[in-house]
Design a protein around this motif. Structure first.
Motif, PDB file in Angstrom:
ATOM      1  N   GLN A  39       0.831  -1.198   0.000  1.00 13.88           N
ATOM      2  CA  GLN A  39       0.000   0.000   0.000  1.00 13.88           C
ATOM      3  C   GLN A  39       0.866   1.250   0.000  1.00 13.88           C
ATOM      4  O   GLN A  39       2.017   1.226   0.471  1.00 13.88           O
ATOM      5  N   ALA A  40       0.309   2.323  -0.494  1.00 19.55           N
ATOM      6  CA  ALA A  40       1.011   3.594  -0.477  1.00 19.55           C
ATOM      7  C   ALA A  40       1.423   3.935   0.947  1.00 19.55           C
ATOM      8  O   ALA A  40       0.653   3.733   1.893  1.00 19.55           O
ATOM      9  N   GLY A  41       2.659   4.425   1.071  1.00 16.26           N
ATOM     10  CA  GLY A  41       3.205   4.731   2.390  1.00 16.26           C
ATOM     11  C   GLY A  41       3.988   3.584   3.004  1.00 16.26           C
ATOM     12  O   GLY A  41       4.687   3.786   4.005  1.00 16.26           O
ATOM     13  N   GLY A  42       3.882   2.417   2.412  1.00 19.17           N
ATOM     14  CA  GLY A  42       4.581   1.254   2.929  1.00 19.17           C
ATOM     15  C   GLY A  42       6.017   1.170   2.460  1.00 19.17           C
ATOM     16  O   GLY A  42       6.536   2.076   1.785  1.00 19.17           O
ATOM     17  N   SER A  43       6.654   0.045   2.808  1.00 21.71           N
ATOM     18  CA  SER A  43       8.072  -0.157   2.492  1.00 21.71           C
ATOM     19  C   SER A  43       8.302  -1.536   1.895  1.00 21.71           C
ATOM     20  O   SER A  43       7.543  -2.479   2.151  1.00 21.71           O
ATOM     21  N   ARG A  47      13.784   8.860   0.098  1.00 23.65           N
ATOM     22  CA  ARG A  47      12.857   7.752   0.370  1.00 23.65           C
ATOM     23  C   ARG A  47      13.510   6.397   0.158  1.00 23.65           C
ATOM     24  O   ARG A  47      13.196   5.431   0.847  1.00 23.65           O
ATOM     25  N   ASN A  62      11.131   3.229   1.056  1.00 24.33           N
ATOM     26  CA  ASN A  62      10.195   3.688   2.082  1.00 24.33           C
ATOM     27  C   ASN A  62       9.242   4.718   1.493  1.00 24.33           C
ATOM     28  O   ASN A  62       9.503   5.304   0.440  1.00 24.33           O
ATOM     29  N   SER A  63       8.157   4.959   2.209  1.00 24.17           N
ATOM     30  CA  SER A  63       7.162   5.964   1.783  1.00 24.17           C
ATOM     31  C   SER A  63       6.786   5.767   0.316  1.00 24.17           C
ATOM     32  O   SER A  63       6.780   6.713  -0.476  1.00 24.17           O
ATOM     33  N   LEU A  64       6.471   4.552  -0.026  1.00 22.46           N
ATOM     34  CA  LEU A  64       6.186   4.228  -1.424  1.00 22.46           C
ATOM     35  C   LEU A  64       4.928   4.934  -1.912  1.00 22.46           C
ATOM     36  O   LEU A  64       3.965   5.136  -1.161  1.00 22.46           O
ATOM     37  N   LYS A  65       4.969   5.278  -3.197  1.00 26.76           N
ATOM     38  CA  LYS A  65       3.866   5.968  -3.847  1.00 26.76           C
ATOM     39  C   LYS A  65       3.376   5.131  -5.027  1.00 26.76           C
ATOM     40  O   LYS A  65       4.147   4.351  -5.591  1.00 26.76           O
ATOM     41  N   ASP A 109       5.594   4.779  -7.968  1.00 22.32           N
ATOM     42  CA  ASP A 109       6.780   3.919  -7.886  1.00 22.32           C
ATOM     43  C   ASP A 109       6.524   2.542  -8.503  1.00 22.32           C
ATOM     44  O   ASP A 109       7.448   1.723  -8.612  1.00 22.32           O
ATOM     45  N   SER A 156      -2.989   2.559  -4.139  1.00 20.50           N
ATOM     46  CA  SER A 156      -3.365   3.826  -3.479  1.00 20.50           C
ATOM     47  C   SER A 156      -4.445   3.598  -2.433  1.00 20.50           C
ATOM     48  O   SER A 156      -5.018   2.533  -2.328  1.00 20.50           O
TER      49      SER A 156
END
Length: 127
Positions: free
Chosen positions: A13-17, A67, A84-87, A90, A127
């Motif tokens: 999920q977005a925000g994950g790593s 990131r 980190n902080s995946l969008k 990415d 997202s």
């Protein structure tokens, strides 16, 4: 000759790593410059990060700076990409690349510099 095998991709999920790994064959891994690139559907392959053995300098694209972190473990012949902080932007197939030749800093960000490539690992960020 160097063979590269990436692993660690997946759905997040977005925000994950995620942490990608690239395992290399060969006894002189420590003397290879290593790069990570990515390619999204319908787009050209683009530079993500690079680690240079000769100077220890690392390079990042502006889109991932702060990131993502590239690192290497020469005892394991492995290079990593901590993301980190995946969008959602990415999302792409991520490729590991290697080359032993020293170059000017510009060339470490270019696909044509690298002689060896892995098969890629899919990263999907929802997202």
């Amino acid at each position: 000759q160097v063979q590269l095998v990436e692993s660690g991709g997946g759905l997040v999920q977005a925000g994950g790593s995620l942490r990608l790994s690239c395992a290399a064959t060969g006894r002189t891994f420590s003397r290879y410059h290593m790069g990570w690139f990515r390619q999204a559907p319908g787009k050209e392959r683009e530079f993500v990060a690079a680690d240079t053995w000769s100077t220890g300098t690392t390079y990042y694209s502006d889109s991932v700076k702060g990131r993502f972190t590239i690192s290497r473990d020469n005892t394991k012949n492995t290079v990593y990409l901590q993301m980190n902080s995946l969008k959602p932007e990415d999302t792409a197939v991520y490729y590991c690349a290697a080359d032993s030749r020293n170059s000017g800093s510009y060339y470490y960000t270019q696909t044509q510099k690298y002689n060896y490539w892995g098969q890629g690992t899919q990263v999907t960020v929802s997202s």
